[in-house]
Design a protein around this motif. Structure first.
Motif, PDB file in Angstrom:
ATOM      1  N   ARG A 156       0.801  -1.230   0.000  1.00 19.25           N
ATOM      2  CA  ARG A 156       0.000   0.000   0.000  1.00 19.25           C
ATOM      3  C   ARG A 156       0.831   1.277   0.000  1.00 19.25           C
ATOM      4  NH1 ARG A 156      -4.892  -0.547   4.167  1.00 19.25           N
ATOM      5  NH2 ARG A 156      -5.814   0.930   2.708  1.00 19.25           N
ATOM      6  N   CYS A 157       2.018   1.285   0.594  1.00 20.25           N
ATOM      7  CA  CYS A 157       2.802   2.530   0.652  1.00 20.25           C
ATOM      8  C   CYS A 157       4.271   2.205   0.931  1.00 20.25           C
ATOM      9  CB  CYS A 157       2.245   3.487   1.695  1.00 20.25           C
ATOM     10  SG  CYS A 157       1.984   2.767   3.340  1.00 20.25           S
ATOM     11  N   ALA A 158       4.870   1.444   0.038  1.00 25.31           N
ATOM     12  CA  ALA A 158       6.253   0.980   0.237  1.00 25.31           C
ATOM     13  C   ALA A 158       7.230   2.032  -0.281  1.00 25.31           C
ATOM     14  CB  ALA A 158       6.466  -0.351  -0.465  1.00 25.31           C
ATOM     15  N   ALA A 159       7.657   2.928   0.589  1.00 27.85           N
ATOM     16  CA  ALA A 159       8.484   4.057   0.169  1.00 27.85           C
ATOM     17  C   ALA A 159       9.845   3.621  -0.361  1.00 27.85           C
ATOM     18  CB  ALA A 159       8.660   5.027   1.334  1.00 27.85           C
ATOM     19  N   MET A 160      10.482   2.655   0.291  1.00 25.65           N
ATOM     20  CA  MET A 160      11.812   2.244  -0.165  1.00 25.65           C
ATOM     21  C   MET A 160      11.735   1.557  -1.526  1.00 25.65           C
ATOM     22  SD  MET A 160      15.057   2.366   0.378  1.00 25.65           S
ATOM     23  CE  MET A 160      15.374   2.671   2.135  1.00 25.65           C
ATOM     24  N   LYS A 161      10.744   0.709  -1.736  1.00 22.75           N
ATOM     25  CA  LYS A 161      10.579   0.056  -3.029  1.00 22.75           C
ATOM     26  C   LYS A 161      10.332   1.085  -4.124  1.00 22.75           C
ATOM     27  CE  LYS A 161       9.473  -3.090  -6.164  1.00 22.75           C
ATOM     28  NZ  LYS A 161      10.529  -3.713  -6.998  1.00 22.75           N
ATOM     29  N   ALA A 162       9.448   2.037  -3.857  1.00 23.36           N
ATOM     30  CA  ALA A 162       9.167   3.078  -4.846  1.00 23.36           C
ATOM     31  C   ALA A 162      10.416   3.901  -5.143  1.00 23.36           C
ATOM     32  CB  ALA A 162       8.043   3.985  -4.347  1.00 23.36           C
ATOM     33  N   SER A 163      11.218   4.150  -4.120  1.00 28.11           N
ATOM     34  CA  SER A 163      12.435   4.930  -4.299  1.00 28.11           C
ATOM     35  C   SER A 163      13.474   4.163  -5.112  1.00 28.11           C
ATOM     36  CB  SER A 163      13.007   5.323  -2.936  1.00 28.11           C
ATOM     37  OG  SER A 163      12.099   6.150  -2.222  1.00 28.11           O
ATOM     38  N   ILE A 164      13.638   2.886  -4.816  1.00 27.93           N
ATOM     39  CA  ILE A 164      14.577   2.063  -5.582  1.00 27.93           C
ATOM     40  C   ILE A 164      14.155   2.000  -7.043  1.00 27.93           C
ATOM     41  CG2 ILE A 164      15.435  -0.297  -5.898  1.00 27.93           C
ATOM     42  CD1 ILE A 164      15.409  -0.566  -2.834  1.00 27.93           C
ATOM     43  N   ASP A 165      12.861   1.831  -7.277  1.00 27.07           N
ATOM     44  CA  ASP A 165      12.366   1.780  -8.655  1.00 27.07           C
ATOM     45  C   ASP A 165      12.614   3.098  -9.385  1.00 27.07           C
ATOM     46  OD1 ASP A 165      11.527  -0.804  -8.238  1.00 27.07           O
ATOM     47  OD2 ASP A 165       9.403  -0.299  -8.011  1.00 27.07           O
ATOM     48  N   ALA A 166      12.465   4.216  -8.661  1.00 24.25           N
ATOM     49  CA  ALA A 166      12.654   5.532  -9.272  1.00 24.25           C
ATOM     50  C   ALA A 166      14.126   5.909  -9.410  1.00 24.25           C
ATOM     51  CB  ALA A 166      11.932   6.600  -8.451  1.00 24.25           C
ATOM     52  N   GLY A 167      14.985   5.266  -8.628  1.00 18.35           N
ATOM     53  CA  GLY A 167      16.406   5.590  -8.656  1.00 18.35           C
ATOM     54  C   GLY A 167      16.791   6.725  -7.734  1.00 18.35           C
ATOM     55  N   HIS A 168      15.834   7.189  -6.926  1.00 22.05           N
ATOM     56  CA  HIS A 168      16.100   8.263  -5.957  1.00 22.05           C
ATOM     57  C   HIS A 168      14.965   8.269  -4.946  1.00 22.05           C
ATOM     58  CE1 HIS A 168      12.936  10.755  -7.804  1.00 22.05           C
ATOM     59  NE2 HIS A 168      13.398  10.276  -8.961  1.00 22.05           N
ATOM     60  N   PRO A 169      15.185   8.839  -3.763  1.00 23.70           N
ATOM     61  CA  PRO A 169      14.117   8.860  -2.760  1.00 23.70           C
ATOM     62  C   PRO A 169      12.889   9.617  -3.248  1.00 23.70           C
ATOM     63  CG  PRO A 169      16.234   9.334  -1.736  1.00 23.70           C
ATOM     64  CD  PRO A 169      16.457   9.366  -3.221  1.00 23.70           C
ATOM     65  N   VAL A 170      11.716   9.030  -3.011  1.00 18.73           N
ATOM     66  CA  VAL A 170      10.455   9.667  -3.388  1.00 18.73           C
ATOM     67  C   VAL A 170       9.496   9.614  -2.204  1.00 18.73           C
ATOM     68  CG1 VAL A 170      10.726   9.050  -5.825  1.00 18.73           C
ATOM     69  CG2 VAL A 170       9.470   7.519  -4.290  1.00 18.73           C
ATOM     70  N   LYS A 171       8.488  10.471  -2.248  1.00 17.57           N
ATOM     71  CA  LYS A 171       7.436  10.464  -1.233  1.00 17.57           C
ATOM     72  C   LYS A 171       6.312   9.537  -1.667  1.00 17.57           C
ATOM     73  CE  LYS A 171       6.199  14.025   1.112  1.00 17.57           C
ATOM     74  NZ  LYS A 171       5.724  15.330   1.613  1.00 17.57           N
ATOM     75  N   VAL A 172       5.660   8.932  -0.693  1.00 18.73           N
ATOM     76  CA  VAL A 172       4.470   8.124  -0.968  1.00 18.73           C
ATOM     77  C   VAL A 172       3.370   8.565  -0.008  1.00 18.73           C
ATOM     78  CG1 VAL A 172       5.792   6.120  -1.770  1.00 18.73           C
ATOM     79  CG2 VAL A 172       5.153   6.289   0.651  1.00 18.73           C
ATOM     80  N   ASP A 173       2.133   8.348  -0.421  1.00 22.56           N
ATOM     81  CA  ASP A 173       1.019   8.612   0.482  1.00 22.56           C
ATOM     82  C   ASP A 173       0.989   7.529   1.553  1.00 22.56           C
ATOM     83  OD1 ASP A 173       0.189  10.841  -0.944  1.00 22.56           O
ATOM     84  OD2 ASP A 173      -1.093   9.648  -2.275  1.00 22.56           O
TER      85      ASP A 173
END
Length: 330
Positions: free
Chosen positions: A207-224
């Motif tokens: 539902r809100c996996a910030a580290m996974k989303a960041s790894i996929d993006a290649g940089h830290p990102v925010k998640v809801d």
């Protein structure tokens, strides 16, 4: 890539040995039979404050001098870091201020208050709580000890990895809960320092996996941030993340995401088959195995059962099979 060396981790282990428990490591006949490979469990939920967080918090507090402890410490938390830091601060004659969002379960908040910390409930996300912690550090001179992105915190959590290798010297796969990455990065650094070929798999929430989303993006990102049975795995990693993002990006072999239903199944298995009470984050390794989400299992496998600090009414609803156990829990 980071300042966390194997020597740093060994130093942390020596430093905290008189302050934390060396928790048991046991085999799981039920999971071994289900998977067809040997599965062991690190029972870190037996730790004094109910989670692995005491390792990092204690190491960080012990690294402070008396003048720094006298200033008091501050942190944002989803609950378990706040409880651990409050415990460690009180044990060493300091005082903690813990900032949390309204998503943190009340049972975790009340335990932090019981330990004498100053509690601030701010906003609806870990990022909101972190903003308040930053303000208190700037305005009141409190010393920031964050929940994951700090070298002493990571080194302390990494000592759990050394325990796993001691108990299972030929470990091939480790499943570790993943949120901000302090535990996953530390455990990966420790285990790969001894067994470079071991695969370390982070387990998080869909539902809100910030580290996974960041790894996929290649940089830290925010998640809801949204409520989850694994509330400890919520929250961001910080857009200015200095350590754990790079470490997880480099050291984790895979990241697996779980649904709320799968997490509930893990909690129920822990209770019914292993006779263990786990919070959602503590059960994600079990849940990932039961859901068949770990491809190409290499044995032996070690699971980190990271925490037990679940609201017991919620736990009862989960193990009884209620279809919407989060109702009235947050």
């Amino acid at each position: 890539m980071s300042v966390i060396t194997f020597d740093t981790i060994q130093d942390a282990r020596r430093r905290i040995t008189d302050y934390v428990l060396k928790t048991p490591f046991v085999s799981s006949p039920a999971l071994s039979h289900f998977c067809g490979v040997s599965v062991g469990m690190k029972l870190e939920h037996y730790q004094t404050t109910g989670s692995f967080k005491l390792r990092g918090a204690t190491n960080a507090m012990l690294r402070l001098n008396q003048a720094e402890r006298a200033r008091g410490v501050v942190a944002a938390s989803t609950g378990n870091h706040g409880r651990a830091l409050s415990h460690a601060a009180r044990a060493l004659g300091s005082r903690a201020t813990i900032c949390m969002s309204r998503l943190v379960p009340e049972n975790k908040v009340s335990e932090i208050r019981r330990l004498g910390a100053d509690v601030r409930i701010i906003g609806c996300s870990q990022d909101d709580a972190q903003e308040e912690a930053d303000r208190l550090a700037a305005d009141d001179g409190l010393l920031m000890l964050p929940p994951f992105d700090h070298p002493d915190i990571i080194a302390g959590q990494a000592t759990l990895g050394l325990d796993i290798v001691d108990a299972m010297p030929d470990v091939a796969t480790v499943l570790v809960p993943l949120s901000g990455g302090g535990l996953a990065a530390g455990v990966a650094a420790a285990i790969k320092g001894v067994r470079p070929a071991a695969q370390i798999i982070g387990i998080s929430i869909q539902r809100c996996a910030a580290m996974k989303a960041s790894i996929d993006a290649g940089h830290p990102v925010k998640v809801d941030e949204v409520p989850s049975l694994a509330d400890s795995l919520g929250g961001g990693i910080g857009l200015d993340n200095e350590l754990t993002f790079a470490m997880c990006q480099a050291l984790l072999d895979d990241v697996v995401l779980l649904t709320e239903s799968e997490i509930a199944t893990g909690i129920r298995h822990a209770y019914n088959e292993e006779r263990e009470i786990l919070e959602g984050a503590g059960a994600v390794g079990i849940a990932a195995l039961l859901a068949g989400k770990i491809a190409g299992l290499r044995e032996p496998i070690a699971l980190v059962l990271s925490g037990r600090n679940i609201d017991m009414d919620l736990h009862c609803r989960i193990v009884s099979g209620e279809t919407n156990p989060l109702r009235n829990a947050i």
